[in-house]
Design a protein around this motif. Structure first.
Motif, PDB file in Angstrom:
ATOM      1  N   PHE A  73       9.673  20.872  23.422  1.00  0.00           N
ATOM      2  CA  PHE A  73       9.278  19.862  24.155  1.00  0.00           C
ATOM      3  C   PHE A  73       9.340  18.697  23.174  1.00  0.00           C
ATOM      4  O   PHE A  73       9.447  18.595  22.231  1.00  0.00           O
ATOM      5  CB  PHE A  73       7.580  20.181  24.118  1.00  0.00           C
ATOM      6  CG  PHE A  73       7.171  21.432  24.670  1.00  0.00           C
ATOM      7  CD1 PHE A  73       6.832  21.595  26.025  1.00  0.00           C
ATOM      8  CD2 PHE A  73       6.771  22.693  23.545  1.00  0.00           C
ATOM      9  CE1 PHE A  73       6.653  23.007  26.429  1.00  0.00           C
ATOM     10  CE2 PHE A  73       6.386  23.861  24.269  1.00  0.00           C
ATOM     11  CZ  PHE A  73       6.447  24.055  25.530  1.00  0.00           C
ATOM     12  N   ASP A  74       9.364  17.394  24.173  1.00  0.00           N
ATOM     13  CA  ASP A  74       9.503  16.149  23.410  1.00  0.00           C
ATOM     14  C   ASP A  74       8.399  15.549  22.721  1.00  0.00           C
ATOM     15  O   ASP A  74       8.509  14.868  21.928  1.00  0.00           O
ATOM     16  CB  ASP A  74      10.000  15.193  24.780  1.00  0.00           C
ATOM     17  CG  ASP A  74      11.236  15.427  25.175  1.00  0.00           C
ATOM     18  OD1 ASP A  74      12.271  15.626  24.717  1.00  0.00           O
ATOM     19  OD2 ASP A  74      11.299  15.767  26.662  1.00  0.00           O
ATOM     20  N   ALA A  75       7.262  16.073  23.223  1.00  0.00           N
ATOM     21  CA  ALA A  75       5.974  15.518  22.500  1.00  0.00           C
ATOM     22  C   ALA A  75       4.826  16.816  23.010  1.00  0.00           C
ATOM     23  O   ALA A  75       4.734  17.558  23.921  1.00  0.00           O
ATOM     24  CB  ALA A  75       5.236  14.312  22.924  1.00  0.00           C
ATOM     25  N   ILE A  76       3.795  16.780  21.885  1.00  0.00           N
ATOM     26  CA  ILE A  76       2.581  17.683  21.891  1.00  0.00           C
ATOM     27  C   ILE A  76       1.431  16.967  22.041  1.00  0.00           C
ATOM     28  O   ILE A  76       1.216  16.141  20.990  1.00  0.00           O
ATOM     29  CB  ILE A  76       2.647  18.723  20.823  1.00  0.00           C
ATOM     30  CG1 ILE A  76       3.840  19.850  21.085  1.00  0.00           C
ATOM     31  CG2 ILE A  76       1.527  19.708  21.100  1.00  0.00           C
ATOM     32  CD1 ILE A  76       4.231  20.536  19.866  1.00  0.00           C
ATOM     33  N   GLY A 226       1.689   8.934  27.970  1.00  0.00           N
ATOM     34  CA  GLY A 226       2.663   8.644  28.825  1.00  0.00           C
ATOM     35  C   GLY A 226       3.812   7.491  28.822  1.00  0.00           C
ATOM     36  O   GLY A 226       4.803   7.546  28.896  1.00  0.00           O
ATOM     37  N   HIS A 227       2.905   6.371  28.520  1.00  0.00           N
ATOM     38  CA  HIS A 227       3.389   5.061  28.132  1.00  0.00           C
ATOM     39  C   HIS A 227       4.422   5.126  26.779  1.00  0.00           C
ATOM     40  O   HIS A 227       5.540   4.631  26.812  1.00  0.00           O
ATOM     41  CB  HIS A 227       2.520   3.952  28.267  1.00  0.00           C
ATOM     42  CG  HIS A 227       2.251   3.529  29.404  1.00  0.00           C
ATOM     43  ND1 HIS A 227       2.999   3.451  30.705  1.00  0.00           N
ATOM     44  CD2 HIS A 227       1.056   3.470  30.022  1.00  0.00           C
ATOM     45  CE1 HIS A 227       2.478   2.896  31.664  1.00  0.00           C
ATOM     46  NE2 HIS A 227       1.266   2.995  31.524  1.00  0.00           N
ATOM     47  N   ILE A 228       3.723   5.634  25.915  1.00  0.00           N
ATOM     48  CA  ILE A 228       4.546   5.654  24.685  1.00  0.00           C
ATOM     49  C   ILE A 228       6.009   6.502  24.758  1.00  0.00           C
ATOM     50  O   ILE A 228       6.924   6.407  24.265  1.00  0.00           O
ATOM     51  CB  ILE A 228       3.779   6.399  23.637  1.00  0.00           C
ATOM     52  CG1 ILE A 228       2.546   5.584  22.995  1.00  0.00           C
ATOM     53  CG2 ILE A 228       4.663   6.937  22.359  1.00  0.00           C
ATOM     54  CD1 ILE A 228       3.195   4.346  22.334  1.00  0.00           C
ATOM     55  N   PRO A 233       5.831  -0.174  24.059  1.00  0.00           N
ATOM     56  CA  PRO A 233       5.412  -0.373  22.596  1.00  0.00           C
ATOM     57  C   PRO A 233       3.915   0.111  22.596  1.00  0.00           C
ATOM     58  O   PRO A 233       3.071  -0.026  23.706  1.00  0.00           O
ATOM     59  CB  PRO A 233       5.632  -1.828  22.400  1.00  0.00           C
ATOM     60  CG  PRO A 233       6.703  -2.292  23.387  1.00  0.00           C
ATOM     61  CD  PRO A 233       6.644  -1.381  24.298  1.00  0.00           C
ATOM     62  N   MET A 234       3.252   0.210  21.426  1.00  0.00           N
ATOM     63  CA  MET A 234       1.883   0.621  21.290  1.00  0.00           C
ATOM     64  C   MET A 234       1.042  -0.017  21.810  1.00  0.00           C
ATOM     65  O   MET A 234       0.115   0.321  22.469  1.00  0.00           O
ATOM     66  CB  MET A 234       1.723   1.203  19.624  1.00  0.00           C
ATOM     67  CG  MET A 234       0.449   1.806  19.584  1.00  0.00           C
ATOM     68  SD  MET A 234       0.001   2.320  17.750  1.00  0.00           S
ATOM     69  CE  MET A 234      -1.531   2.791  18.103  1.00  0.00           C
ATOM     70  N   MET A 235       0.752  -1.421  21.525  1.00  0.00           N
ATOM     71  CA  MET A 235       0.026  -2.245  21.719  1.00  0.00           C
ATOM     72  C   MET A 235      -0.148  -2.472  23.173  1.00  0.00           C
ATOM     73  O   MET A 235      -1.115  -2.242  23.915  1.00  0.00           O
ATOM     74  CB  MET A 235       0.077  -3.530  21.222  1.00  0.00           C
ATOM     75  CG  MET A 235      -1.054  -4.721  21.189  1.00  0.00           C
ATOM     76  SD  MET A 235      -0.788  -6.067  20.476  1.00  0.00           S
ATOM     77  CE  MET A 235      -0.085  -5.544  18.972  1.00  0.00           C
ATOM     78  N   GLU A 236       1.148  -2.459  23.895  1.00  0.00           N
ATOM     79  CA  GLU A 236       1.299  -2.523  25.542  1.00  0.00           C
ATOM     80  C   GLU A 236       0.685  -1.274  26.029  1.00  0.00           C
ATOM     81  O   GLU A 236       0.023  -1.393  27.252  1.00  0.00           O
ATOM     82  CB  GLU A 236       2.573  -2.874  25.798  1.00  0.00           C
ATOM     83  CG  GLU A 236       2.679  -3.189  27.302  1.00  0.00           C
ATOM     84  CD  GLU A 236       3.953  -3.557  27.782  1.00  0.00           C
ATOM     85  OE1 GLU A 236       4.473  -3.488  28.917  1.00  0.00           O
ATOM     86  OE2 GLU A 236       4.883  -3.841  26.869  1.00  0.00           O
ATOM     87  N   SER A 237       1.068  -0.135  25.342  1.00  0.00           N
ATOM     88  CA  SER A 237       0.573   1.163  25.771  1.00  0.00           C
ATOM     89  C   SER A 237      -1.013   1.234  25.921  1.00  0.00           C
ATOM     90  O   SER A 237      -1.832   1.530  26.811  1.00  0.00           O
ATOM     91  CB  SER A 237       1.178   2.262  25.247  1.00  0.00           C
ATOM     92  OG  SER A 237       2.580   2.508  25.116  1.00  0.00           O
ATOM     93  N   VAL A 238      -1.779   0.714  24.827  1.00  0.00           N
ATOM     94  CA  VAL A 238      -3.193   0.687  24.798  1.00  0.00           C
ATOM     95  C   VAL A 238      -3.651  -0.317  25.762  1.00  0.00           C
ATOM     96  O   VAL A 238      -4.710   0.207  26.504  1.00  0.00           O
ATOM     97  CB  VAL A 238      -3.503   0.159  23.310  1.00  0.00           C
ATOM     98  CG1 VAL A 238      -5.085  -0.290  23.343  1.00  0.00           C
ATOM     99  CG2 VAL A 238      -3.310   1.358  22.343  1.00  0.00           C
ATOM    100  N   ASP A 239      -2.971  -1.575  25.897  1.00  0.00           N
ATOM    101  CA  ASP A 239      -3.334  -2.333  27.154  1.00  0.00           C
ATOM    102  C   ASP A 239      -3.268  -1.493  28.373  1.00  0.00           C
ATOM    103  O   ASP A 239      -4.257  -1.783  29.107  1.00  0.00           O
ATOM    104  CB  ASP A 239      -2.637  -3.550  26.986  1.00  0.00           C
ATOM    105  CG  ASP A 239      -2.962  -4.614  25.781  1.00  0.00           C
ATOM    106  OD1 ASP A 239      -4.003  -4.446  25.351  1.00  0.00           O
ATOM    107  OD2 ASP A 239      -2.083  -5.431  25.745  1.00  0.00           O
TER     108      ASP A 239
END
Length: 279
Positions: A73-76, A226-228, A233-239
């Motif tokens: 998997f790419d991420a868990i 999903g966005h990460i 970028p993290m801040m934009e993913s949070v937004d």
């Protein structure tokens, strides 16, 4: 191109939380989603009565089967954990996968508003500490963040200086990025974070909509992940996660039974305005 994502969380029979909330979100965002249920839960815990079936043995056997088949998997992403022994097993699995380059997202689901959820004990916190140590991205709410960091829960919230101290403490536990939801900073509702990649703190405030739905944390975590994984970028993913969750809450604020959670399948279109980077 979508990523291969494994979700380790509980599966409710009635209600849109955990796997039931996260899978449609991430699938809609273009990812390939797999699951490893930590428990079968009769309904959301908000109803006060529930039945939980611990699936630890099934999980252990499944991980063995997947290893023999060479699944990767790419991420868990991990969520609700039933017991300290289950947390240890998942932590060991995530540690091995992280060494291979798999991204680990941990939402240490344990409590809210200063209290543990029904059926959980202080032993749960100790087990979760081992798991968050494997996290590239940790997404606790403020209650969970305080529990993991062994800090007192402050009902009135924290100053920005104190919040940065809490974020720094959590970052050092796993050397990853941290986003604390359901926080209150300098009198404002907020999501507070530390972005390891940019080595910077950030704060995003919002106006609370006065209704509680179980599962909004799961939805936030799914959209954030999903966005990460799409390279945002993290801040934009949070937004983007904050915006989408708020819109979903607003669309369903007049529901007659908020205990069942947000019917995410009926409002997935709100994700389309916050995934311009979809590949």
């Amino acid at each position: 191109m979508g990523k291969q994502l494994l979700l380790v969380n509980d599966l409710p029979g009635y209600g849109e939380v955990a796997l039931s909330a996260m899978m449609p979100v991430l699938t809609h965002m273009g990812h390939h989603v797999y699951n490893l249920p930590t428990a079968l839960v009769s309904n959301t815990l908000d109803y006060g009565r529930f039945e939980i079936l611990d699936t630890t043995e099934y999980m252990r056997n499944t991980i063995g089967v997947w290893k023999s088949l060479g699944f990767t998997f790419d991420a868990i992403a991990t969520g609700f954990i039933v017991s300290p022994s289950q947390a240890a097993m998942i932590a060991n699995y995530c540690s091995r996968e992280r060494e291979k380059g798999t991204k680990i997202f941990v939402d240490p689901i344990m409590g809210d508003e200063g209290h543990l959820y029904n059926g959980l004990t202080k032993r749960t916190i100790e087990g979760m500490k081992r798991l968050v140590a494997q996290a590239d991205y940790m997404v606790p709410n403020y209650t969970e963040a305080a529990m993991i960091a062994d800090e007192p829960y402050e009902e009135e919230g924290l100053s920005w200086v104190a919040m940065k101290g809490l974020l720094g403490k959590l970052h050092r536990m796993g050397n990853g990025s941290v986003a604390i939801t359901s926080a209150r900073v300098d009198g404002q509702d907020a999501v507070a974070g530390f972005d390891k990649e940019r080595e910077e703190f950030f704060l995003r405030t919002f106006d609370m909509i006065p209704i509680r739905f179980p599962g909004t944390g799961d939805i936030f975590s799914a959209i954030f992940m999903g966005h990460i994984m799409n390279g945002t970028p993290m801040m934009e993913s949070v937004d983007r996660a904050m915006t989408a969750v708020r819109q979903m809450i607003a669309l369903n604020r007049d529901t007659k039974d908020s205990f069942k959670g947000i019917p995410v399948e009926t409002c997935l279109e709100v994700l389309d305005t916050c995934q311009e980077d979809r590949k």
